[in-house]
Design a protein around this motif. Structure first.
Motif, PDB file in Angstrom:
ATOM      1  N   TRP A 218       1.056  -0.979   0.011  1.00 52.97           N
ATOM      2  CA  TRP A 218      -0.096  -0.058  -0.029  1.00 52.97           C
ATOM      3  C   TRP A 218       0.827   1.354   0.056  1.00 52.97           C
ATOM      4  O   TRP A 218       1.673   1.409   0.888  1.00 52.97           O
ATOM      5  N   MET A 219       0.617   2.158  -0.881  1.00 54.70           N
ATOM      6  CA  MET A 219       1.669   3.360  -1.066  1.00 54.70           C
ATOM      7  C   MET A 219       0.931   4.491  -0.253  1.00 54.70           C
ATOM      8  O   MET A 219       0.683   5.448  -0.981  1.00 54.70           O
ATOM      9  N   GLN A 220       0.727   4.210   0.982  1.00 52.73           N
ATOM     10  CA  GLN A 220       0.064   5.147   1.761  1.00 52.73           C
ATOM     11  C   GLN A 220       0.529   4.954   3.011  1.00 52.73           C
ATOM     12  O   GLN A 220       1.188   3.961   3.358  1.00 52.73           O
ATOM     13  N   MET A 221       0.079   5.767   4.028  1.00 52.61           N
ATOM     14  CA  MET A 221       0.227   5.537   5.594  1.00 52.61           C
ATOM     15  C   MET A 221      -0.738   5.878   6.434  1.00 52.61           C
ATOM     16  O   MET A 221      -1.630   6.826   6.075  1.00 52.61           O
ATOM     17  N   TRP A 222      -1.051   4.954   7.362  1.00 55.90           N
ATOM     18  CA  TRP A 222      -2.105   5.542   8.321  1.00 55.90           C
ATOM     19  C   TRP A 222      -1.730   6.634   9.213  1.00 55.90           C
ATOM     20  O   TRP A 222      -0.727   6.727   9.318  1.00 55.90           O
ATOM     21  N   GLU A 223      -2.952   7.322   9.589  1.00 56.12           N
ATOM     22  CA  GLU A 223      -2.554   8.281  10.608  1.00 56.12           C
ATOM     23  C   GLU A 223      -1.784   9.494  10.030  1.00 56.12           C
ATOM     24  O   GLU A 223      -1.072  10.175  10.583  1.00 56.12           O
ATOM     25  N   ARG A 224      -1.870   9.739   8.793  1.00 50.05           N
ATOM     26  CA  ARG A 224      -1.403  11.092   7.940  1.00 50.05           C
ATOM     27  C   ARG A 224      -2.265  11.440   7.070  1.00 50.05           C
ATOM     28  O   ARG A 224      -3.449  10.750   6.735  1.00 50.05           O
ATOM     29  N   ASN A 225      -2.265  12.948   6.849  1.00 50.28           N
ATOM     30  CA  ASN A 225      -3.325  13.378   5.884  1.00 50.28           C
ATOM     31  C   ASN A 225      -3.020  12.990   4.528  1.00 50.28           C
ATOM     32  O   ASN A 225      -1.943  12.640   3.845  1.00 50.28           O
ATOM     33  N   MET A 226      -4.008  12.809   3.755  1.00 47.09           N
ATOM     34  CA  MET A 226      -4.179  12.394   2.490  1.00 47.09           C
ATOM     35  C   MET A 226      -4.789  13.330   1.648  1.00 47.09           C
ATOM     36  O   MET A 226      -6.165  13.393   1.524  1.00 47.09           O
ATOM     37  N   PRO A 227      -4.219  14.103   0.906  1.00 48.75           N
ATOM     38  CA  PRO A 227      -5.043  15.059   0.357  1.00 48.75           C
ATOM     39  C   PRO A 227      -6.186  14.654  -0.609  1.00 48.75           C
ATOM     40  O   PRO A 227      -7.066  15.421  -0.654  1.00 48.75           O
ATOM     41  N   SER A 228      -6.266  13.619  -1.328  1.00 52.87           N
ATOM     42  CA  SER A 228      -7.182  13.137  -2.175  1.00 52.87           C
ATOM     43  C   SER A 228      -8.383  12.798  -1.343  1.00 52.87           C
ATOM     44  O   SER A 228      -9.638  13.002  -1.879  1.00 52.87           O
ATOM     45  N   ASN A 229      -8.465  12.302  -0.027  1.00 53.39           N
ATOM     46  CA  ASN A 229      -9.581  12.052   0.700  1.00 53.39           C
ATOM     47  C   ASN A 229      -9.977  13.363   1.473  1.00 53.39           C
ATOM     48  O   ASN A 229     -11.208  13.852   1.535  1.00 53.39           O
ATOM     49  N   GLU A 230      -9.189  14.236   1.852  1.00 52.76           N
ATOM     50  CA  GLU A 230      -9.750  15.316   2.665  1.00 52.76           C
ATOM     51  C   GLU A 230     -10.373  16.422   1.802  1.00 52.76           C
ATOM     52  O   GLU A 230     -11.145  17.041   2.203  1.00 52.76           O
ATOM     53  N   GLU A 231      -9.971  16.417   0.428  1.00 53.97           N
ATOM     54  CA  GLU A 231     -10.555  17.469  -0.313  1.00 53.97           C
ATOM     55  C   GLU A 231     -11.681  17.057  -0.893  1.00 53.97           C
ATOM     56  O   GLU A 231     -12.035  17.332  -2.063  1.00 53.97           O
ATOM     57  N   LYS A 232     -12.032  15.577  -0.490  1.00 56.69           N
ATOM     58  CA  LYS A 232     -13.308  15.348  -1.333  1.00 56.69           C
ATOM     59  C   LYS A 232     -12.999  14.818  -2.943  1.00 56.69           C
ATOM     60  O   LYS A 232     -13.903  15.164  -3.707  1.00 56.69           O
ATOM     61  N   HIS A 233     -12.062  14.255  -3.059  1.00 57.29           N
ATOM     62  CA  HIS A 233     -11.765  13.777  -4.549  1.00 57.29           C
ATOM     63  C   HIS A 233     -12.204  12.814  -4.903  1.00 57.29           C
ATOM     64  O   HIS A 233     -12.314  12.092  -6.015  1.00 57.29           O
ATOM     65  N   GLY A 234     -13.001  11.783  -3.947  1.00 63.25           N
ATOM     66  CA  GLY A 234     -13.608  10.676  -4.381  1.00 63.25           C
ATOM     67  C   GLY A 234     -12.893   9.342  -4.354  1.00 63.25           C
ATOM     68  O   GLY A 234     -13.277   8.428  -4.653  1.00 63.25           O
ATOM     69  N   TRP A 235     -11.438   9.468  -4.101  1.00 69.07           N
ATOM     70  CA  TRP A 235     -10.827   8.351  -3.760  1.00 69.07           C
ATOM     71  C   TRP A 235      -9.537   8.255  -2.903  1.00 69.07           C
ATOM     72  O   TRP A 235      -9.412   9.696  -2.476  1.00 69.07           O
TER      73      TRP A 235
END
Ligand code: FRU
Length: 494
Positions: free
Chosen positions: A298-315
């Motif tokens: 998984w190229m992401q990390m728990w408990e860190r902000n993810m711009p695509s979900n915070e700005e309601k990008h839909g994914w």
């Protein structure tokens, strides 16, 4: 009546057109719509690569888990398949958590964790139980005997609410399953189970455990053999830093040693961090038709902000590019699978000697590959700035004296913050790297909002997401002192 699986598929079909393209990647697997975390059931079956994943179809944040599904013939181009599992039975009504897959007598077998709900309202309990589903590479039927490892089969001494992520494998006609958990002192553990028929499982006890309190579960076990060794991949929550290693919010490690399946014990010889970057978790591997061992995470990390979900990008969420693994000098090495080379276009090659900064007009791009060999003539530090623009840069800097490679994304664009105060929270990660005859090689895969770095021919890897402004796409080399470089750069076309 529409089933939960049909509903999930319909929702995705109706929403995939509305996904905001701004941060979407070009050649990394992402959900068509909704949230993705761990790779699941990564396997080679029916002549194709199958990559399932933790999916919440109904939003760009984590929620009741389904298994998304995609297939590929070359590990580069993925085709989305219908959702494989939805939480729709007594054994998994709360969600279908991570697990693995293997082929058994021609069938594709998925083993996963069901969140079994008991009672309701405030009294509701959630048990993590292990379940099976059988399929043909397209659709999957859950076993009527689920859960095959019910809560009663969890041994004493572990936190029973946290027993998950089965790694299923076969050895000498027996099936084995490794489960991640933690003991009552909050140390991560792996439990080992065995079965002759996949249905009746016997617990063999704790096969491996953390030797310090990490405060979390050892998640997402993977296991394979290579060069006569057993290798366990572990995603230990909150692992404590050791020198420069394990500074991420949650790190991942490869434990190399011997697994005694008679005794059900793993004997550790050596442990290493798998990826020294920021966004890499829950890796899984497969062996393909050519006998290659390939890893995705998984190229992401728990408990860190993810711009695509915070700005309601839909994914939200993506997989790393698949990497081939091998052992060299007693260490696990990794490089992108060579299939990426079929996407290379517009080769640019150059050689130079310089101090200060150096760039050329073709050195730009954000869906690109860059390979650089640095040779220090008399430099104290050197490196590369990627996604560089007016005020932005993503920096990979090598400190010659310290023999440390530094990945700095503090000026990469949108600032990514983590909940842990160590280095990873500040946007800087470091890893030890020895120059060879004064040379250091760096290879980068860039994909709009991600960079994967492979150092010294695969000795170390560092992965991170970055969110630069549009137009920040320059590549600039720099040196404090004099260096000689040889480089190749390609655009990647898909
Ligand atoms: C790891 C993990 C797994 C679990 C899944 C739930 O990232 O926490 O342990 O099965 O995610 O989505």
């Amino acid at each position: 009546m529409e089933t939960p699986l049909q509903k999930a598929d319909r929702h995705i079909q109706e929403n995939k057109q509305n996904v905001n393209e701004r941060y979407r990647l070009r050649y990394h697997l992402m959900p068509e719509a909704g949230w993705m975390n761990d790779p699941n059931g990564f396997s080679f079956y029916g002549g194709k690569y199958h990559l399932f994943y933790q999916l919440h179809p109904y939003g760009s944040v984590w929620g009741p888990m389904h298994w998304g599904h995609a297939t590929s013939e070359d590990l580069v181009r993925w085709e989305h398949a219908p959702v494989a599992l939805a939480p729709d039975t007594d054994a998994d009504g709360g969600g279908c958590f991570s697990g693995t897959a293997m082929e058994v007598e021609g069938r594709h077998v998925l083993m996963y964790t069901g969140l079994q709900l008991e009672g309701d309202g405030d009294d509701r309990k959630v048990h993590q139980v292990q379940c099976l589903a059988f399929g043909d590479g397209k659709s999957y039927e859950k076993s009527l005997q689920n859960p095959v490892i019910p809560k009663e089969k969890i041994p004493e001494g572990v936190v029973k609410a946290d027993v998950r992520d089965p790694k299923l494998f076969e050895r000498n006609g027996m099936y084995y399953c490794i489960l991640g958990s933690k003991d009552l002192e909050q140390k991560g553990v792996f439990l080992l189970y065995r079965s002759a028929d996949l249905m009746e499982w016997e617990c063999m006890g704790t096969m491996d455990a953390a030797d310090e309190v990490n405060g979390g579960v050892w998640e997402c076990p993977d296991h394979f053999r290579m060069d006569g060794k057993d290798i366990l991949l572990v995603s230990p929550q909150f692992k404590k830093p050791e020198s420069l290693r394990y500074h991420n919010i949650h790190s991942t490690c490869a434990r190399i040693g011997t697994l005694d399946l008679e005794k059900g014990r793993f004997l550790l010889e050596q442990e290493e961090e798998i990826d020294a970057g920021f966004d890499f978790y829950a890796p899984q591997t497969l062996e393909d038709g050519q006998g290659r061992r390939i890893m995705v995470a998984w190229m992401q990390m728990w408990e860190r902000n993810m711009p695509s979900n915070e700005e309601k990008h839909g994914w939200a969420g993506a997989m790393t590019f698949p990497r081939i693994l091998w052992m060299q000098d007693g260490r696990l090495h990794q490089l992108p699978v060579p299939e990426i080379e079929s996407s290379r276009r517009n080769r640019y090659m150059a050689e130079a000697e310089f101090s200060g900064t150096w760039t050329q007009e073709p050195l730009r791009g954000n869906v690109s590959e860059l390979l650089v060999e640095f040779e220090t003539l008399e430099a104290e530090a050197f490196g590369v700035k990627l996604f560089a623009g007016q005020e932005e840069e993503t920096v990979f800097r090598y400190d010659v004296k310290e023999e440390v490679l530094i990945f700095d994304r503090r000026r990469s664009g949108i600032v990514l913050r983590g909940s842990r105060k160590e280095l990873a929270g500040s946007g800087v990660r470091r890893t030890q790297l020895k120059a060879r005859n004064g040379k250091v090689t760096m290879r980068f895969l860039l994909d709009r909002t991600s960079v994967e770095a492979f150092l010294n021919g695969g000795e170390k890897a560092m992965t991170g997401t970055v969110y630069p402004s549009e137009g920040s796409d320059r590549m600039v080399l720099f040196a404090e002192g004099k260096v000689k470089v040889r480089l190749e750069k390609y655009d990647l076309i898909f």
